[in-house]
Design an enzyme around this catalytic site. Structure first.
Site, PDB file in Angstrom:
ATOM      1  N   LYS A 124       0.850  -1.207   0.000  1.00 38.66           N
ATOM      2  CA  LYS A 124       0.000   0.000   0.000  1.00 38.66           C
ATOM      3  C   LYS A 124       0.878   1.247   0.000  1.00 38.66           C
ATOM      4  O   LYS A 124       2.065   1.185   0.361  1.00 38.66           O
ATOM      5  CB  LYS A 124      -0.915  -0.023   1.226  1.00 38.66           C
ATOM      6  CG  LYS A 124      -0.188   0.008   2.562  1.00 38.66           C
ATOM      7  CD  LYS A 124      -1.111  -0.346   3.727  1.00 38.66           C
ATOM      8  CE  LYS A 124      -0.358  -0.363   5.049  1.00 38.66           C
ATOM      9  NZ  LYS A 124      -1.193  -0.901   6.147  1.00 38.66           N
ATOM     10  N   TYR A 143      15.921  29.911   9.746  1.00 37.47           N
ATOM     11  CA  TYR A 143      14.686  30.601  10.134  1.00 37.47           C
ATOM     12  C   TYR A 143      14.523  30.617  11.650  1.00 37.47           C
ATOM     13  O   TYR A 143      14.850  29.629  12.321  1.00 37.47           O
ATOM     14  CB  TYR A 143      13.475  29.890   9.524  1.00 37.47           C
ATOM     15  CG  TYR A 143      13.327  30.119   8.033  1.00 37.47           C
ATOM     16  CD1 TYR A 143      13.171  31.407   7.520  1.00 37.47           C
ATOM     17  CD2 TYR A 143      13.324  29.048   7.161  1.00 37.47           C
ATOM     18  CE1 TYR A 143      13.021  31.605   6.153  1.00 37.47           C
ATOM     19  CE2 TYR A 143      13.168  29.239   5.794  1.00 37.47           C
ATOM     20  CZ  TYR A 143      13.022  30.521   5.294  1.00 37.47           C
ATOM     21  OH  TYR A 143      12.878  30.713   3.952  1.00 37.47           O
TER      22      TYR A 143
HETATM   23  C1  LIG Z   1      -0.553  -1.895   6.846  1.00 34.21           C
HETATM   24  C2  LIG Z   1      -1.107  -3.217   7.216  1.00 34.21           C
HETATM   25  C3  LIG Z   1      -0.272  -4.337   7.307  1.00 34.21           C
HETATM   26  C4  LIG Z   1       1.230  -4.241   7.267  1.00 34.21           C
HETATM   27  O1  LIG Z   1       1.664  -3.737   8.511  1.00 34.21           O
HETATM   28  P1  LIG Z   1       3.197  -3.576   8.904  1.00 34.21           P
HETATM   29  O2  LIG Z   1       3.148  -3.142  10.326  1.00 34.21           O
HETATM   30  O3  LIG Z   1       3.740  -2.516   8.014  1.00 34.21           O
HETATM   31  O4  LIG Z   1       3.867  -4.862   8.707  1.00 34.21           O
HETATM   32  C5  LIG Z   1      -0.877  -5.573   7.494  1.00 34.21           C
HETATM   33  N1  LIG Z   1      -2.210  -5.695   7.617  1.00 34.21           N
HETATM   34  C6  LIG Z   1      -3.036  -4.625   7.578  1.00 34.21           C
HETATM   35  C7  LIG Z   1      -4.494  -4.821   7.740  1.00 34.21           C
HETATM   36  C8  LIG Z   1      -2.513  -3.346   7.389  1.00 34.21           C
HETATM   37  O5  LIG Z   1      -3.336  -2.285   7.366  1.00 34.21           O
END
Ligand SMILES: *Cc1c(COP(=O)(O)O)cnc(C)c1O
Length: 345
Positions: free
Chosen positions: A34, A242
């Site tokens: 994702k 800044y």
């Molecule tokens: C993002 C996500 C993962 C992966 O999680 P990590 O902590 O990055 O390994 C797995 N399952 C779901 C439902 C997620 O939203």
């Protein structure tokens, strides 16, 4: 011309982490790609992992799934964790994507359209997405996976891990023919009991430790590098950047690097952020600007052209994250699109 900041992605480190997680969890890894594979580039990451044997991927958004289908072709399974809204069915089916169904309404909608393959998300206590165990339906046609998600996997001492595991174990008995997926990265590190039939790691594929700190079993995958474009001497009593963010209580040699918050260097690096430069870890001085930041290089042989590393093999991403009060996930997904991704390995 200085070369712009880069995000260097080491694909051989990625595959090493993939196999490490597979071994530790005792089940196939279904990579979570994702958010453009946490900013690393979903196309390159997923292609590489497919060559290593991954046949199932997870994305969050429907559009991410559509893009990944284009990239990977028809073979792999792609699950969309957002589920299926009323307008999503045709697009899911056109791209042969599998929704992760999160509500009874989504199940009705998917089955009502002769949906096809899908997963069912059962909420075992996180109260985010998914159906409560008491509302879990009978097995139905097309149901290929049941999954749940840990709320506290980054803390092995949290009693919620075992409670969620027990709840998932119990409810998944209703689906004896169905693949069970439970562990994210943190879950894989909780032990083989947490592996079930399919692992869903994201961050640890990309080098982030399961508990928000470096784990020696994982390799750094992403290196965020930039270049010094000017070095200056700041006399005692003057300030840098800044809002006079840094005041020199003694003379300082300061390197200005061509990378800033518009590249994804968080402003919350002030006041504790550090970078790797000339083989040392040195403090960022003052506020991060949009395109620039200042680093203390006093007593170092540093000139324009010198590389700096914000995170990578020389500067653990988990340490870089905790110095700005956040987590590796946010550092990775903050690297701006203007930063070219460069693939090596
Ligand atoms: C993002 C996500 C993962 C992966 O999680 P990590 O902590 O990055 O390994 C797995 N399952 C779901 C439902 C997620 O939203």
């Amino acid at each position: 011309m200085p070369s712009p900041a880069k995000l260097i992605v080491d694909l051989s480190a990625l595959t090493a982490n993939f196999h490490t997680l597979e071994r530790m969890g005792g089940a196939p890894v279904h990579p979570v790609v994702k958010a453009d594979a946490y900013g690393l580039g979903a196309a390159a990451v997923a292609r590489k992992l497919m060559m290593e044997g991954a046949d199932t991927f997870f994305v969050a958004r429907l559009a991410e799934g559509e893009a990944l289908r284009q990239t990977l072709g028809s073979r792999p399974n792609i699950y969309v964790m957002d589920g299926c809204g009323p307008l999503d069915i045709l697009r899911l089916q056109a791209a042969r994507l599998r929704p992760v169904l999160n509500t009874p309404e989504q199940i009705r909608r998917w089955l009502g359209s002769d949906g096809g393959s899908c997963a069912l998300h059962i909420d075992t206590g996180m109260n985010r997405l998914g159906i409560r165990p008491e509302d879990a339906p009978e097995p139905f046609a097309g149901l290929d996976m049941v999954m749940s998600h840990l709320a506290c996997a980054d803390d092995p001492s949290d009693a919620m891990n075992a409670a969620q595991r027990a709840a998932f174990e119990l409810v998944s008995r209703r689906y004896p023919e169905t693949v069970r997926s439970f562990a994210n990265s943190g879950g894989v590190f909780l032990g083989p009991d947490y592996g079930f039939d399919a692992l869903r790691p994201g961050i640890s594929l990309y080098g982030g430790g399961p508990e928000g700190r470096t784990d020696s079993r994982l390799k750094a995958v992403a290196a965020f590098r930039a270049e010094v474009i000017q070095v200056r001497d700041v006399p005692e009593g003057e300030t840098v950047g800044y809002a006079r963010g840094y005041s020199a209580s003694q003379p300082r040699k300061v390197a200005i690097a061509a990378v800033g918050y518009a590249d994804g260097v968080l402003r919350s690096n002030y006041p504790d952020g550090k970078v790797w430069v000339a083989d040392e870890l040195r403090p960022i001085l003052g506020r991060v600007s949009m395109d620039l930041l200042a680093v203390d290089v006093t007593d170092l042989a540093v000139a324009a052209g010198e590389p700096i590393e914000l995170f990578g093999p020389h500067r653990a991403i988990d340490d870089a994250a905790s110095d700005c009060g956040t987590i590796a996930y946010e550092l990775l997904t903050s690297v701006n699109p203007r930063v070219p991704r460069v693939y090596v390995g």
